[in-house]
Every structure is written in C-alpha cells, then in structure tokens.
Scaffold this motif. Sequence first.
Motif, PDB file in Angstrom:
ATOM      1  N   VAL A 267       0.860  -1.183   0.000  1.00 29.09           N
ATOM      2  CA  VAL A 267       0.000   0.000   0.000  1.00 29.09           C
ATOM      3  C   VAL A 267       0.897   1.234   0.000  1.00 29.09           C
ATOM      4  CG1 VAL A 267      -1.815   1.258   1.211  1.00 29.09           C
ATOM      5  CG2 VAL A 267      -1.771  -1.249   1.290  1.00 29.09           C
ATOM      6  N   PHE A 268       0.723   2.093  -0.989  1.00 31.47           N
ATOM      7  CA  PHE A 268       1.568   3.278  -1.107  1.00 31.47           C
ATOM      8  C   PHE A 268       1.121   4.364  -0.125  1.00 31.47           C
ATOM      9  CE2 PHE A 268       2.349   1.043  -5.004  1.00 31.47           C
ATOM     10  CZ  PHE A 268       3.674   1.324  -5.302  1.00 31.47           C
ATOM     11  N   PRO A 269       2.061   5.198   0.335  1.00 29.32           N
ATOM     12  CA  PRO A 269       1.718   6.234   1.323  1.00 29.32           C
ATOM     13  C   PRO A 269       0.790   7.296   0.742  1.00 29.32           C
ATOM     14  CG  PRO A 269       3.975   6.504   0.549  1.00 29.32           C
ATOM     15  CD  PRO A 269       3.503   5.193   0.009  1.00 29.32           C
ATOM     16  N   ARG A 270      -0.124   7.780   1.575  1.00 29.32           N
ATOM     17  CA  ARG A 270      -1.011   8.861   1.143  1.00 29.32           C
ATOM     18  C   ARG A 270      -0.258  10.182   1.054  1.00 29.32           C
ATOM     19  NH1 ARG A 270      -7.218   8.781   3.207  1.00 29.32           N
ATOM     20  NH2 ARG A 270      -7.736   6.662   2.570  1.00 29.32           N
ATOM     21  N   ASN A 271       0.706  10.350   1.948  1.00 32.35           N
ATOM     22  CA  ASN A 271       1.502  11.580   1.966  1.00 32.35           C
ATOM     23  C   ASN A 271       2.972  11.216   1.771  1.00 32.35           C
ATOM     24  OD1 ASN A 271      -0.882  13.071   2.671  1.00 32.35           O
ATOM     25  ND2 ASN A 271      -0.590  12.432   4.797  1.00 32.35           N
ATOM     26  N   PRO A 272       3.356  10.878   0.545  1.00 28.20           N
ATOM     27  CA  PRO A 272       4.728  10.406   0.314  1.00 28.20           C
ATOM     28  C   PRO A 272       5.774  11.487   0.583  1.00 28.20           C
ATOM     29  CG  PRO A 272       3.587  10.799  -1.764  1.00 28.20           C
ATOM     30  CD  PRO A 272       2.561  10.923  -0.693  1.00 28.20           C
ATOM     31  N   LEU A 273       6.901  11.060   1.106  1.00 26.62           N
ATOM     32  CA  LEU A 273       8.024  11.957   1.340  1.00 26.62           C
ATOM     33  C   LEU A 273       8.800  12.157   0.043  1.00 26.62           C
ATOM     34  CD1 LEU A 273       9.330  10.386   4.677  1.00 26.62           C
ATOM     35  CD2 LEU A 273       7.978  12.474   4.443  1.00 26.62           C
ATOM     36  N   THR A 274       9.540  13.261  -0.041  1.00 26.25           N
ATOM     37  CA  THR A 274      10.426  13.463  -1.184  1.00 26.25           C
ATOM     38  C   THR A 274      11.580  12.466  -1.065  1.00 26.25           C
ATOM     39  OG1 THR A 274      11.689  15.128   0.023  1.00 26.25           O
ATOM     40  CG2 THR A 274       9.838  15.900  -1.318  1.00 26.25           C
ATOM     41  N   TRP A 275      12.308  12.270  -2.157  1.00 29.84           N
ATOM     42  CA  TRP A 275      13.363  11.261  -2.145  1.00 29.84           C
ATOM     43  C   TRP A 275      14.428  11.572  -1.110  1.00 29.84           C
ATOM     44  CZ3 TRP A 275      18.472  12.258  -2.904  1.00 29.84           C
ATOM     45  CH2 TRP A 275      18.800  13.498  -3.468  1.00 29.84           C
ATOM     46  N   TRP A 276      14.741  12.869  -0.936  1.00 35.48           N
ATOM     47  CA  TRP A 276      15.802  13.188   0.018  1.00 35.48           C
ATOM     48  C   TRP A 276      15.319  13.032   1.460  1.00 35.48           C
ATOM     49  CZ3 TRP A 276      14.904  17.190   3.372  1.00 35.48           C
ATOM     50  CH2 TRP A 276      13.918  18.122   3.010  1.00 35.48           C
ATOM     51  N   GLN A 277      13.982  13.190   1.690  1.00 37.51           N
ATOM     52  CA  GLN A 277      13.444  12.932   3.027  1.00 37.51           C
ATOM     53  C   GLN A 277      13.452  11.432   3.331  1.00 37.51           C
ATOM     54  OE1 GLN A 277       9.655  14.983   2.404  1.00 37.51           O
ATOM     55  NE2 GLN A 277      10.167  16.385   4.084  1.00 37.51           N
ATOM     56  N   ARG A 278      13.112  10.631   2.320  1.00 34.93           N
ATOM     57  CA  ARG A 278      13.064   9.186   2.509  1.00 34.93           C
ATOM     58  C   ARG A 278      14.438   8.607   2.800  1.00 34.93           C
ATOM     59  NH1 ARG A 278      10.239   6.984  -2.734  1.00 34.93           N
ATOM     60  NH2 ARG A 278      11.095   5.037  -1.906  1.00 34.93           N
ATOM     61  N   TYR A 279      15.450   9.178   2.139  1.00 34.56           N
ATOM     62  CA  TYR A 279      16.788   8.608   2.279  1.00 34.56           C
ATOM     63  C   TYR A 279      17.730   9.514   3.060  1.00 34.56           C
ATOM     64  CZ  TYR A 279      15.016   5.499  -1.319  1.00 34.56           C
ATOM     65  OH  TYR A 279      14.255   4.599  -2.016  1.00 34.56           O
ATOM     66  N   SER A 280      17.179  10.466   3.836  1.00 32.47           N
ATOM     67  CA  SER A 280      18.013  11.411   4.580  1.00 32.47           C
ATOM     68  C   SER A 280      18.914  10.692   5.576  1.00 32.47           C
ATOM     69  CB  SER A 280      17.131  12.435   5.304  1.00 32.47           C
ATOM     70  OG  SER A 280      16.222  11.775   6.179  1.00 32.47           O
ATOM     71  N   ARG A 281      18.383   9.666   6.223  1.00 32.54           N
ATOM     72  CA  ARG A 281      19.194   8.925   7.192  1.00 32.54           C
ATOM     73  C   ARG A 281      20.370   8.247   6.499  1.00 32.54           C
ATOM     74  NH1 ARG A 281      17.163   3.784  10.867  1.00 32.54           N
ATOM     75  NH2 ARG A 281      19.171   3.396  11.896  1.00 32.54           N
ATOM     76  N   ASP A 282      20.073   7.615   5.340  1.00 28.86           N
ATOM     77  CA  ASP A 282      21.146   6.954   4.596  1.00 28.86           C
ATOM     78  C   ASP A 282      22.186   7.967   4.122  1.00 28.86           C
ATOM     79  OD1 ASP A 282      19.800   4.615   4.981  1.00 28.86           O
ATOM     80  OD2 ASP A 282      18.878   4.578   3.000  1.00 28.86           O
ATOM     81  N   LEU A 283      21.694   9.142   3.697  1.00 30.50           N
ATOM     82  CA  LEU A 283      22.622  10.177   3.231  1.00 30.50           C
ATOM     83  C   LEU A 283      23.524  10.654   4.366  1.00 30.50           C
ATOM     84  CD1 LEU A 283      20.264  12.291   0.936  1.00 30.50           C
ATOM     85  CD2 LEU A 283      22.194  10.878   0.209  1.00 30.50           C
TER      86      LEU A 283
END
Length: 309
Positions: A267-283
């Motif tokens: 199920v995809f998120p209703r309020n998806p994060l931007t790519w940099w928000q999603r991977y900010s921890r990894d970055l």
Amino acid sequence: MLKFSKTLIITAMVWFIPTSLFAASVSFEPPSLVANQAKPFSTTVILNTEGQNLNAIDGTILISEQLASGITLSDSGSVVTYWVQRPEWNAEKRAITFSGTIPGGYTGQAGILFTIIFPPRLGGSVENAAVVASANSYLNDGLGTPARVSVSSFSLETNGAAPVDQEIKDQLFLDDSRPDNIPPEVFSPQVARDDNVFDGKWFINFATTDKQSGISHYEIQETRSGRLNASGWKQVESPYLLQDQDLHSFIYVVAVDRQGNERMIKVFPRNPLTWWQRYSRDLLIGLGLLVVVTTAVIVSRSRNNQKEV
C-alpha cells in the motif's frame, strides 16, 4: 370456480409473505457421526439463507464437556470474506464465537462458515456434541435488517452416521497430506479513519480468503523508505492502528495460509516523502562515513610526510 378462488387466495398469501419469515438456518454437515473415531474428525458449520441475501452473520456454538479438548478450527472455503471476529475456541467456556460479513451478500443452501476439528476419541454417544446456542444474520438490504435464523446440533451416535454432503466436502481442505501450493486470494487493504474506531486515528482494514487450507494469520510492516526489514514484521489482526499517523510510510500486508503460502500486498503512502526525506538517514550515514574515511586518509598522509621529513 370456488376451488380456483381458494387456490388463487393461497397463492397470493404465499407470494406476499415477507421474505424474513423464511428463516435462514445454521446447521452442521454432517449432522452426526459414529461415536468412536480412530482419527481426527470434523463437522462443518453451514449457512442456508433460504433464498434470502445475507451479508452478515454471528453466533456462538457450545461444545459438550466430553469433547472440549484439542479442538481446532478452519475457515477453509468460507463464504465469509471479512471476519470481524474469526472463529475462536474458548476452552474455559467451551464455546466457539464468530462474527463476519459478506460484502455483496450471499444467497445459497450450503455456504461454509467454518469447520470444527476434533481429536480422535473412544467413547459412547453424545447427543448434543455441538449446539448452536445463538445465531444472528442480517439482510443485504442496506438497512441491516435482522433475518430470522433457525439452529440445530451435531451429535455422535453409537450406530451409523449421517452421510457427508460431497459438494461441501469437495470445498474443504482438511487433509494435511494434500498439497496446498496456492497463496491466499488477492485483496485490497484500505486505509481509513473513523471517529468510532481507535479514537479517530488512522487504521488499515484487510481481509482475504484461502480456498484450500484457510488463512492462518496476517503480518504487517510500515516503512518510510519502502525497504523491508526482516525483523520488522508484526503479526496483527484487522483493523490495525497505524504507527505512522502522518501516513508517510509504505505499508506491506502479508496474508499467510495454514500451509505457509503467502500473499503480499503493498500500500503506497497517502503523503509520500520526497526522495531526500526518505533517504536522509542513509545520506547522513554516507556523509559521516565519507568524513571518517577522508579524515583517516588525511591523517595517514600527514604522518607519512612527517616521517619522510
């Protein structure tokens, strides 16, 4: 002429009798078996709507004290597609309770609800081995109109037994020696919010069926990155209160049948994060490692230069 008039009146009376007067029934198939059983034996709880279209059913079945141990339940082949309360055995009360809905309704004479499986036994007859103590059903009329329900019992007899309905038997999957390589049916989990559920917080509804061995359980995982973690699964029931109330997460729901086959739905998120928000921890971790490596290289070169001097 008089005979014709009587026939016409009787026909009219039958025609205009409310459908609700024709009671649906909850019964057992087979209704009886021989008392001595060398192997596990079972009886299936059956819904006969008597021509009505029903979309909800609930009830309680009481089990005789002589059989109240080692009981297991299976919803293999059930006409109920959404269990509010999956059939549950309470050994202390010697009771099986269940409650479910059938979106779109069901009309039929042999609708499987669930099957009660007993362990082997040696003993005498039991007149009321299982009794439908209560049952409620509701018409699929958009109003939730109660429908009359008649009930019956299951017995163990010293001599003879009722024949098993082959049509019903063919729909069941109670023999573990038969292979079940088919996963549960495809389903559509729904994210919703209701003031009367979880204090108005976001939750997810899900339900499916498995036409062979039956549904064992559901598992769920929420992840904002979309990547799965092997240790992140939770065994849950529907409805499930979402941990991410901001609805930023991907939600994975897995239905597992009794043979271990799985069906995963994303199920995809209703309020998806931007790519940099999603991977900010990894970055941040990557940048941290880069700083550490760069610092180590600089320090190493500095020491080498000092040695050369």
